[in-house]
Scaffold this motif. Structure first.
Motif, mmCIF file in Angstrom:
data_model
loop_
_atom_site.group_PDB
_atom_site.id
_atom_site.type_symbol
_atom_site.label_atom_id
_atom_site.label_comp_id
_atom_site.label_asym_id
_atom_site.label_seq_id
_atom_site.Cartn_x
_atom_site.Cartn_y
_atom_site.Cartn_z
ATOM 1 N N GLY A 21 9.825 37.237 55.050
ATOM 2 C CA GLY A 21 8.543 37.088 54.376
ATOM 3 C C GLY A 21 8.299 35.647 53.992
ATOM 4 O O GLY A 21 9.203 34.809 54.048
ATOM 5 N N VAL A 22 7.050 35.356 53.627
ATOM 6 C CA VAL A 22 6.673 34.021 53.174
ATOM 7 C C VAL A 22 5.835 34.171 51.904
ATOM 8 O O VAL A 22 4.878 34.957 51.876
ATOM 9 C CB VAL A 22 5.868 33.242 54.228
ATOM 10 N N TRP A 23 6.199 33.427 50.879
ATOM 11 C CA TRP A 23 5.498 33.436 49.609
ATOM 12 C C TRP A 23 5.103 32.001 49.280
ATOM 13 O O TRP A 23 5.799 31.054 49.641
ATOM 14 C CB TRP A 23 6.397 33.981 48.512
ATOM 15 N N SER A 24 3.990 31.815 48.591
ATOM 16 C CA SER A 24 3.582 30.445 48.271
ATOM 17 C C SER A 24 2.948 30.372 46.890
ATOM 18 O O SER A 24 2.488 31.375 46.331
ATOM 19 C CB SER A 24 2.594 29.909 49.321
ATOM 20 N N ALA A 25 2.937 29.156 46.350
ATOM 21 C CA ALA A 25 2.364 28.886 45.033
ATOM 22 C C ALA A 25 1.675 27.526 45.076
ATOM 23 O O ALA A 25 2.120 26.620 45.782
ATOM 24 C CB ALA A 25 3.448 28.903 43.962
ATOM 25 N N PHE B 86 -6.573 24.511 36.471
ATOM 26 C CA PHE B 86 -6.947 25.311 37.636
ATOM 27 C C PHE B 86 -6.004 24.990 38.784
ATOM 28 O O PHE B 86 -5.378 23.925 38.810
ATOM 29 C CB PHE B 86 -8.420 25.119 38.042
ATOM 30 N N ALA B 87 -5.886 25.941 39.707
ATOM 31 C CA ALA B 87 -4.965 25.782 40.834
ATOM 32 C C ALA B 87 -5.612 24.967 41.940
ATOM 33 O O ALA B 87 -6.819 25.082 42.212
ATOM 34 C CB ALA B 87 -4.542 27.149 41.372
ATOM 35 N N HIS C 102 6.996 22.799 39.905
ATOM 36 C CA HIS C 102 6.707 24.156 39.440
ATOM 37 C C HIS C 102 6.187 25.030 40.577
ATOM 38 O O HIS C 102 6.482 26.229 40.626
ATOM 39 C CB HIS C 102 5.702 24.115 38.296
ATOM 40 N N ALA C 103 5.401 24.459 41.479
ATOM 41 C CA ALA C 103 4.962 25.235 42.638
ATOM 42 C C ALA C 103 6.165 25.691 43.452
ATOM 43 O O ALA C 103 6.233 26.845 43.903
ATOM 44 C CB ALA C 103 4.010 24.397 43.498
ATOM 45 N N ALA D 12 -0.177 28.203 35.271
ATOM 46 C CA ALA D 12 -1.316 27.876 36.124
ATOM 47 C C ALA D 12 -1.046 28.247 37.573
ATOM 48 O O ALA D 12 -1.879 28.851 38.249
ATOM 49 C CB ALA D 12 -1.641 26.388 36.013
ATOM 50 N N SER D 13 0.127 27.893 38.073
ATOM 51 C CA SER D 13 0.469 28.173 39.463
ATOM 52 C C SER D 13 0.469 29.665 39.747
ATOM 53 O O SER D 13 0.047 30.114 40.820
ATOM 54 C CB SER D 13 1.833 27.569 39.796
#
Length: 400
Positions: A30-34, A55-56, A141-142, A193-194
């Protein structure tokens, strides 16, 4: 960690998946992102139990991952030069705070925190993204949020599913990564926020209560843009200046007999300052007035008066420059030249000591403001800043 720039939109999740296949000769599970974030206003208020308004960004950090059965964490990252850098595999049960240097400390810290939640399975993780590093846009943090979602997802705890940790819980775990494992005394702004921002909105967050509201922020409807100006001067929350400011505000709260500076009423500020040592006065003044500026900006946004927020951005920058003393000549030059070229308001954003500034600019004036800031940097002999228009974007999630 930033990905390659070009005319086509950069898709972090696709880059991470491709890099994973290159490293491991198979597709990831899987792939997850922030995303990175911009804080519209509300700086250094989060660790004082105050209010923030981030805001992101559309810029994201993606983690492609697959499980391992040996309890090891393998991490690699795709650099902006297209090269893949691999860290030595780490045994999750052996992880200890402050034991790892460099970028690998962030994913290792996530595995360390999740270990306390009973998640001890190993993983292969490959990272890719285009959140500018060292720019005050929360690239670390991302990364931590993306890796958190990846390791949780591999363990069967997908975001927003029943019995899975909430976004707010994950944000507090990421804070532990920064504070306890990496050694950076950050608050809750960046990771919240992220994880929690949504498209076309700013996130009005009361850090003390955890209550939040998505406030519409449609600059285009007013013919405006938020221009991000990356000063190209690196900063780090693990450095001493950030911690000194935080310790100063905590000392002030202790002397005042309150839990946090959030408890100082704005209309009692002058009387409160007279009770403090001279060296703490400017720190307290910044935090209390910055909290009020957040509330004032939210009120204007609710009233549909977005173009009127500019003076509050200006006042925020002056407060950070003169009272909190976290600006730099590069950031001041970016703010001053943007204002001189017609920006409605401008301020540094992020933890300070480098990083980025933002400016509220009429859409037609964006090229003029960009040119003015670049020319000001050239006159000082500095390398050109990086600029881009920021659009409030979606928060963290699973991409594939």
């Amino acid at each position: 960690m930033a990905g390659a720039e070009g005319s086509a939109p950069y898709k972090a999740h696709e880059a991470a998946a491709e890099a994973f296949r290159s490293v491991h000769d198979r597709s990831p599970a899987g792939v997850w992102s922030a995303p990175g974030r911009v804080n519209l206003i509300g700086e250094h208020t989060d660790y004082n139990d105050g209010f923030v308004l981030p805001f992101a960004l559309p810029h994201r950090l993606a983690a492609a991952a697959s499980p391992r059965d040996d309890g090891m964490l393998s991490v690699a990252t795709l650099g902006s030069d297209g090269r893949i850098q691999q860290a030595d595999p780490l045994r999750i049960t052996d992880l200890k705070p402050r034991s790892i240097d460099g970028w690998a400390a962030y994913p290792a810290g996530v595995a360390w925190v999740l270990r306390d939640q009973g998640i001890t399975g190993g993983a292969d993780v490959v990272l890719a993204g285009d959140v500018p590093t060292g720019a005050g846009l929360s690239s670390s943090h991302a990364l931590e949020c993306a890796v958190s979602l990846a390791l949780l997802g591999l363990a069967g705890h997908e975001l927003d599913q029943p019995e899975s940790p909430t976004r707010q819980e994950i944000a507090r775990w990421v804070q532990r990564v920064e504070n306890d494992f990496v050694g950076a005394p950050t608050g809750l702004l960046d990771q919240t926020a992220s994880l929690c921002c949504t498209k076309a909105n700013v996130l009005f967050l009361d850090v003390r209560s955890g209550e939040s509201e998505q406030v519409p922020f449609d600059t285009a409807a007013f013919g405006l843009r938020i221009l991000v100006i990356d000063s190209r001067t690196k900063h780090s929350h693990a450095d001493g200046g950030y911690g000194e400011r935080r310790r100063g505000t905590e000392r002030a709260a202790d002397l005042l007999g309150i839990k946090a500076l959030r408890d100082v009423p704005f209309d009692a500020l002058d009387a409160t300052l007279r009770r403090l040592p001279d060296e703490l006065v400017p720190l307290v003044r910044h935090v209390v007035t910055e909290n009020q500026r957040v509330l004032d900006v939210v009120e204007l946004l609710h009233a549909g008066r977005l173009p009127e927020i500019g003076p509050f951005l200006d006042a925020s920058h002056v407060s950070m420059r003169d009272d909190y003393r976290i600006s730099t000549p590069e950031l001041d030059t970016a703010v001053d030249s943007a204002r001189s070229a017609g920006a409605l308001g401008a301020r540094m954003t992020g933890g300070g000591f480098g990083g980025s500034a933002i400016a509220l600019v009429a859409a037609d004036d964006v090229p003029k403001v960009e040119a003015a800031v670049t020319a000001a940097y050239e006159r000082e002999g500095w390398r050109p800043p990086r600029t881009f228009v920021a659009v409030p974007s979606a928060g963290a999630g699973r991409d594939a």
